[in-house]
Write a protein that holds these residues in place. Structure first.
Motif, PDB file in Angstrom:
ATOM      1  N   MET A 114      44.316  40.916  30.957  1.00 12.26           N
ATOM      2  CA  MET A 114      45.769  40.805  30.994  1.00 12.26           C
ATOM      3  C   MET A 114      46.278  40.204  32.302  1.00 12.26           C
ATOM      4  N   PHE A 115      45.400  40.099  33.286  1.00  4.80           N
ATOM      5  CA  PHE A 115      45.790  39.585  34.594  1.00  4.80           C
ATOM      6  C   PHE A 115      45.343  38.144  34.759  1.00  4.80           C
ATOM      7  N   GLN A 116      46.104  37.371  35.515  1.00  2.00           N
ATOM      8  CA  GLN A 116      45.697  36.012  35.863  1.00  2.00           C
ATOM      9  C   GLN A 116      44.538  36.059  36.843  1.00  2.00           C
ATOM     10  N   ALA A 117      44.592  36.986  37.778  1.00  2.00           N
ATOM     11  CA  ALA A 117      43.522  37.186  38.748  1.00  2.00           C
ATOM     12  C   ALA A 117      43.327  38.684  38.918  1.00  2.00           C
ATOM     13  N   PHE A 118      42.078  39.120  38.887  1.00  2.00           N
ATOM     14  CA  PHE A 118      41.753  40.534  38.971  1.00  2.00           C
ATOM     15  C   PHE A 118      40.516  40.693  39.834  1.00  2.00           C
ATOM     16  N   SER A 119      40.577  41.568  40.815  1.00  2.00           N
ATOM     17  CA  SER A 119      39.381  41.881  41.586  1.00  2.00           C
ATOM     18  C   SER A 119      39.377  43.374  41.896  1.00  2.00           C
ATOM     19  N   LEU A 120      38.183  43.890  42.063  1.00  2.00           N
ATOM     20  CA  LEU A 120      37.990  45.296  42.396  1.00  2.00           C
ATOM     21  C   LEU A 120      37.109  45.325  43.635  1.00  2.00           C
ATOM     22  N   THR A 121      37.617  45.916  44.690  1.00  2.00           N
ATOM     23  CA  THR A 121      36.942  45.900  45.985  1.00  2.00           C
ATOM     24  C   THR A 121      36.623  47.315  46.429  1.00  2.00           C
TER      25      THR A 121
END
Length: 90
Positions: A44-51
């Protein structure tokens, strides 16, 4: 975040295992159902990151986590993003 039209997100967690699970879901078959939900939400996101961020580097999150564990009641997760219904038969 989606409700507020935030489409580019970097989520941070103090769980290195969670980051590994999300980045390589095939290696975690026992969590397949939950990781499918993560993938659904990620899409659903244009850009997604998990840090990964250690608790020692984020004292505010550590304080919130400790206070949540000290609460005398259970904490429940409820997905607030409505799923898009599939169209009916044509």
């Amino acid at each position: 975040m989606l409700v507020h039209n935030k489409r580019r997100m970097n989520f941070q967690t103090d769980s290195a295992q969670l980051v590994k699970m999300v980045s390589k879901p095939a290696e975690w078959p026992a969590f397949a159902i939950l990781l499918e939900e993560v993938e659904h939400c990620r899409g659903m996101f244009q850009a997604f990151s998990l840090t990964y961020i250690p608790r020692t580097k984020n004292t505010r999150a550590d304080k919130l986590a400790r206070s949540a564990r000290a609460q005398p009641h259970d904490v429940y997760y409820i997905n607030s993003v409505p799923r898009i219904p599939l169209p009916g038969p044509v």
